[in-house]
Design a protein around this motif. Structure first.
Motif, PDB file in Angstrom:
ATOM      1  N   GLY A   7       0.758  -1.390  -0.117  1.00 31.95           N
ATOM      2  CA  GLY A   7      -0.100  -0.632   0.112  1.00 31.95           C
ATOM      3  C   GLY A   7       0.614   1.151   0.255  1.00 31.95           C
ATOM      4  O   GLY A   7       2.035   0.972  -0.335  1.00 31.95           O
ATOM      5  N   PRO A   8       0.127   2.052  -0.261  1.00 26.72           N
ATOM      6  CA  PRO A   8      -1.118   2.181   0.322  1.00 26.72           C
ATOM      7  C   PRO A   8      -1.952   2.283  -0.577  1.00 26.72           C
ATOM      8  O   PRO A   8      -1.697   2.246  -1.888  1.00 26.72           O
ATOM      9  CB  PRO A   8      -1.693   4.034   0.117  1.00 26.72           C
ATOM     10  CG  PRO A   8      -0.097   4.312   0.431  1.00 26.72           C
ATOM     11  CD  PRO A   8       0.629   3.683  -0.268  1.00 26.72           C
ATOM     12  N   ALA A   9      -3.207   1.395  -0.876  1.00 25.67           N
ATOM     13  CA  ALA A   9      -4.080   0.908  -1.200  1.00 25.67           C
ATOM     14  C   ALA A   9      -5.652   1.114  -0.630  1.00 25.67           C
ATOM     15  O   ALA A   9      -6.031   1.276   0.064  1.00 25.67           O
ATOM     16  CB  ALA A   9      -3.728  -0.761  -2.216  1.00 25.67           C
ATOM     17  N   THR A  10      -6.394   0.827  -1.930  1.00 23.60           N
ATOM     18  CA  THR A  10      -7.878   0.312  -1.518  1.00 23.60           C
ATOM     19  C   THR A  10      -8.112  -0.478  -0.559  1.00 23.60           C
ATOM     20  O   THR A  10      -6.937  -1.400  -0.682  1.00 23.60           O
ATOM     21  CB  THR A  10      -8.714   0.242  -2.603  1.00 23.60           C
ATOM     22  OG1 THR A  10      -8.845  -1.134  -3.269  1.00 23.60           O
ATOM     23  CG2 THR A  10      -8.298   1.733  -3.267  1.00 23.60           C
ATOM     24  N   LYS A  11      -9.223  -0.719   0.573  1.00 22.38           N
ATOM     25  CA  LYS A  11      -9.052  -2.060   0.819  1.00 22.38           C
ATOM     26  C   LYS A  11      -8.969  -3.010   0.368  1.00 22.38           C
ATOM     27  O   LYS A  11      -9.219  -4.463   0.675  1.00 22.38           O
ATOM     28  CB  LYS A  11     -10.296  -1.818   2.178  1.00 22.38           C
ATOM     29  CG  LYS A  11      -9.663  -0.612   3.131  1.00 22.38           C
ATOM     30  CD  LYS A  11     -10.725  -0.361   4.634  1.00 22.38           C
ATOM     31  CE  LYS A  11      -9.921   1.050   5.523  1.00 22.38           C
ATOM     32  NZ  LYS A  11     -10.648   1.150   6.465  1.00 22.38           N
ATOM     33  N   LEU A  12      -9.990  -3.333  -0.456  1.00 25.59           N
ATOM     34  CA  LEU A  12     -10.179  -4.218  -2.106  1.00 25.59           C
ATOM     35  C   LEU A  12      -8.831  -4.953  -1.788  1.00 25.59           C
ATOM     36  O   LEU A  12      -8.019  -6.323  -1.912  1.00 25.59           O
ATOM     37  CB  LEU A  12     -11.161  -3.869  -2.497  1.00 25.59           C
ATOM     38  CG  LEU A  12     -11.711  -5.431  -3.243  1.00 25.59           C
ATOM     39  CD1 LEU A  12     -11.882  -6.562  -2.662  1.00 25.59           C
ATOM     40  CD2 LEU A  12     -12.186  -5.358  -4.763  1.00 25.59           C
ATOM     41  N   GLU A  13      -7.939  -4.407  -2.362  1.00 35.73           N
ATOM     42  CA  GLU A  13      -6.736  -4.366  -2.802  1.00 35.73           C
ATOM     43  C   GLU A  13      -5.953  -4.862  -1.752  1.00 35.73           C
ATOM     44  O   GLU A  13      -5.063  -6.345  -2.104  1.00 35.73           O
ATOM     45  CB  GLU A  13      -5.976  -3.244  -2.946  1.00 35.73           C
ATOM     46  CG  GLU A  13      -6.579  -2.904  -4.635  1.00 35.73           C
ATOM     47  CD  GLU A  13      -6.392  -1.026  -5.480  1.00 35.73           C
ATOM     48  OE1 GLU A  13      -6.780  -1.627  -6.655  1.00 35.73           O
ATOM     49  OE2 GLU A  13      -5.725  -0.635  -4.628  1.00 35.73           O
ATOM     50  N   CYS A  14      -5.865  -3.906  -0.229  1.00 36.07           N
ATOM     51  CA  CYS A  14      -5.234  -4.659   0.274  1.00 36.07           C
ATOM     52  C   CYS A  14      -5.714  -6.212   0.688  1.00 36.07           C
ATOM     53  O   CYS A  14      -4.771  -7.460   1.466  1.00 36.07           O
ATOM     54  CB  CYS A  14      -5.716  -4.232   1.544  1.00 36.07           C
ATOM     55  SG  CYS A  14      -5.269  -2.639   1.509  1.00 36.07           S
ATOM     56  N   ALA A  15      -6.977  -7.107   0.824  1.00 32.45           N
ATOM     57  CA  ALA A  15      -7.321  -7.736   0.960  1.00 32.45           C
ATOM     58  C   ALA A  15      -6.996  -8.633  -0.130  1.00 32.45           C
ATOM     59  O   ALA A  15      -6.875 -10.316   0.458  1.00 32.45           O
ATOM     60  CB  ALA A  15      -9.463  -7.767   1.339  1.00 32.45           C
ATOM     61  N   ARG A  16      -6.987  -8.456  -0.537  1.00 32.22           N
ATOM     62  CA  ARG A  16      -6.454  -9.404  -2.413  1.00 32.22           C
ATOM     63  C   ARG A  16      -5.106 -10.208  -1.676  1.00 32.22           C
ATOM     64  O   ARG A  16      -4.648 -10.979  -2.436  1.00 32.22           O
ATOM     65  CB  ARG A  16      -6.747  -8.657  -3.201  1.00 32.22           C
ATOM     66  CG  ARG A  16      -8.462  -8.967  -3.685  1.00 32.22           C
ATOM     67  CD  ARG A  16      -8.119  -8.179  -5.338  1.00 32.22           C
ATOM     68  NE  ARG A  16      -9.695  -8.297  -5.602  1.00 32.22           N
ATOM     69  CZ  ARG A  16     -10.187  -7.076  -6.455  1.00 32.22           C
ATOM     70  NH1 ARG A  16      -9.674  -5.990  -6.591  1.00 32.22           N
ATOM     71  NH2 ARG A  16     -12.056  -7.970  -6.708  1.00 32.22           N
ATOM     72  N   PHE A  17      -3.918  -8.571  -1.309  1.00 30.78           N
ATOM     73  CA  PHE A  17      -2.754  -8.915  -0.301  1.00 30.78           C
ATOM     74  C   PHE A  17      -2.997  -9.526   0.038  1.00 30.78           C
ATOM     75  O   PHE A  17      -1.716 -11.179   0.563  1.00 30.78           O
ATOM     76  CB  PHE A  17      -2.243  -7.470  -1.075  1.00 30.78           C
ATOM     77  CG  PHE A  17      -0.047  -7.984  -0.472  1.00 30.78           C
ATOM     78  CD1 PHE A  17       0.239  -8.334  -1.446  1.00 30.78           C
ATOM     79  CD2 PHE A  17       0.358  -8.056   1.259  1.00 30.78           C
ATOM     80  CE1 PHE A  17       1.577  -8.577  -0.805  1.00 30.78           C
ATOM     81  CE2 PHE A  17       1.255  -8.228   0.843  1.00 30.78           C
ATOM     82  CZ  PHE A  17       1.936  -8.021   0.155  1.00 30.78           C
ATOM     83  N   ILE A  18      -3.563  -9.532   1.464  1.00 28.75           N
ATOM     84  CA  ILE A  18      -3.503 -10.887   2.376  1.00 28.75           C
ATOM     85  C   ILE A  18      -4.074 -12.102   1.895  1.00 28.75           C
ATOM     86  O   ILE A  18      -3.022 -13.041   2.732  1.00 28.75           O
ATOM     87  CB  ILE A  18      -4.597  -9.674   3.115  1.00 28.75           C
ATOM     88  CG1 ILE A  18      -4.172  -8.631   3.822  1.00 28.75           C
ATOM     89  CG2 ILE A  18      -4.613 -11.372   4.491  1.00 28.75           C
ATOM     90  CD1 ILE A  18      -5.786  -7.831   4.660  1.00 28.75           C
ATOM     91  N   LEU A  19      -4.906 -12.364   1.297  1.00 36.41           N
ATOM     92  CA  LEU A  19      -5.619 -13.354   0.769  1.00 36.41           C
ATOM     93  C   LEU A  19      -4.367 -14.096   0.114  1.00 36.41           C
ATOM     94  O   LEU A  19      -3.372 -14.701   0.104  1.00 36.41           O
ATOM     95  CB  LEU A  19      -6.659 -13.529   0.364  1.00 36.41           C
ATOM     96  CG  LEU A  19      -7.740 -13.425   1.255  1.00 36.41           C
ATOM     97  CD1 LEU A  19      -9.059 -13.058   0.115  1.00 36.41           C
ATOM     98  CD2 LEU A  19      -8.163 -13.994   2.236  1.00 36.41           C
TER      99      LEU A  19
END
Length: 407
Positions: A381-393
């Motif tokens: 990031g910084p990134a949208t929370k959806l993009e962060c979610a995809r990275f976490i997964l």
């Protein structure tokens, strides 16, 4: 996800047809190329010109007129479509598709389809509940078709019940994730999100600040990645993503009980504790509102506090635990943020901790995160929370690939 994807939108005759215009607009906005196919009855509700203006492509209504794509549009579209979306899907078109009937351009295209198909039903609730409709839907599902909805509510005819078409925003959101890499296919994922609320009396309580957005984004991303997702949500004003099972709770004890029940009830591959769980609760909840002072003494000053169950630790210390991911919302950054997260990771028996600076993340649309393990660290990031979610997964999928599936 939709950049350059070719979607054929079949619109059939029903009052909900006007909502398909918004679906076409949203899909175009996400980068898709949309071609509309209207049945004769659909054109009575909304004109082909509307879809031509929205998509920039001719709207097709019949095979008996010359089309830019060639003399056989049902074959041309079947060959070139990445996805066929039937919205609204009436009982008539569902029956035709289930039985291979091909008597107009829309039904002939469905009979010749080579790409995935999504039906978004809209009909009277009695028609949807009819045994014949149920058989047709089941036959199409067995053939691999996806159904979105219908949802309960008031219908144009005045009846109430399941039959309303799902909203275009929800449909477009689902399709956007339809093409995501299925890195969690066949996995079962359990996520907590939002705050918990601990009552003091009937009108007062304590809580942690949390909008729930990051947890709900993770639920959506996990669904897009092919997982079966259960979301345990504290009190938030968010709608759960389509095809995500939601369990609503209020207090920390309710959240812990829901999580333990889910884990006891069957195999779970991945647990993500995003919820901002209150660490403490009053020892007793007053039956009536406590007055500010009683005989000049502050009433709230006498509250006795009891520690709440630590949901993340209880998951991480279970026999044969799932891959366990926690969150650390701190008021720190850099090396200090990493140090806090690493200590929490070890203490709570987590696979890794997602750390962020709460001062920037709370109630924001974007986030900057650190994936911190016992001896590793990755920044995103910084990134949208959806993009962060995809990275976490993606990080979670790497760990899951090294472990046998839960039985």
């Amino acid at each position: 996800m939709l950049q350059g994807k070719r979607i054929t939108l079949i619109v059939t005759g029903g009052i909900a047809a006007f909502k398909s215009c918004e679906a076409a607009r949203l899909l175009m906005k996400s980068g898709a190329e949309v071609t509309a196919v209207l049945t004769e009855h659909a054109a009575e509700f909304v004109t082909p010109l509307t879809f031509e203006a929205l998509t920039g492509r001719p709207a097709l209504t019949t095979e008996w007129r010359k089309h830019p794509g060639g003399p056989m549009p049902h074959i041309d579209l079947a060959r070139t479509s990445d996805l066929i979306l039937v919205m609204p899907a009436t009982a008539n078109i569902i029956a035709k598709a289930a039985h291979g009937i091909a008597d107009n351009l829309a039904s002939t295209l469905l009979a010749a389809r080579r790409s995935p198909v999504i039906f978004v039903p809209a009909m009277n609730e009695a028609m949807w509940k009819a045994p014949a409709a149920a058989r047709n839907v089941e036959a199409l599902r067995l053939d691999g078709a996806v159904f979105l909805g219908p949802v309960p509510g008031l219908q144009a005819c005045g009846d109430k019940g399941p039959g309303r078409m799902m909203e275009p925003r929800e449909v477009a959101e689902f399709i956007e994730g339809f093409f995501a890499p299925k890195v969690l296919a066949g996995r079962r994922v359990l996520i907590t999100a939002g705050p918990t609320y601990e009552a003091i009396d009937p009108v007062r309580g304590i809580t942690n600040r949390s909008s729930g957005r990051q947890g709900f984004a993770l639920a959506r991303a996990a669904r897009d990645a092919g997982a079966e997702v259960t979301l345990v949500a504290g009190p938030v004003s968010l709608s759960a993503p389509v095809n995500v099972r939601r369990i609503d709770v209020v207090s920390a004890r309710e959240m812990d009980a829901a999580v333990q029940e889910e884990l006891d009830g069957g195999p779970c591959d991945l647990f993500i504790g995003v919820a901002a769980v209150a660490d403490w609760r009053p020892g007793a909840v007053a039956e009536r509102k406590l007055k500010k002072t009683v005989m000049g003494v502050p009433a709230l000053a006498d509250l006795i506090w009891v520690e709440n169950p630590d949901v993340l630790t209880r998951v991480g210390t279970r026999p044969n635990p799932p891959v366990t991911i926690g969150f650390a919302a701190e008021t720190a950054e850099g090396a200090m943020l990493t140090a806090f997260a690493r200590e929490k990771c070890v203490r709570k028996h987590a696979s890794f901790i997602v750390a962020n600076d709460a001062r920037r993340a709370l109630n924001a649309d974007t986030n900057e995160i650190r994936i911190v393990g016992p001896d590793s660290e990755r920044v995103f990031g910084p990134a949208t929370k959806l993009e962060c979610a995809r990275f976490i997964l993606e990080c979670a999928a790497e760990l899951l690939a090294k472990r046998p599936r839960q039985a």
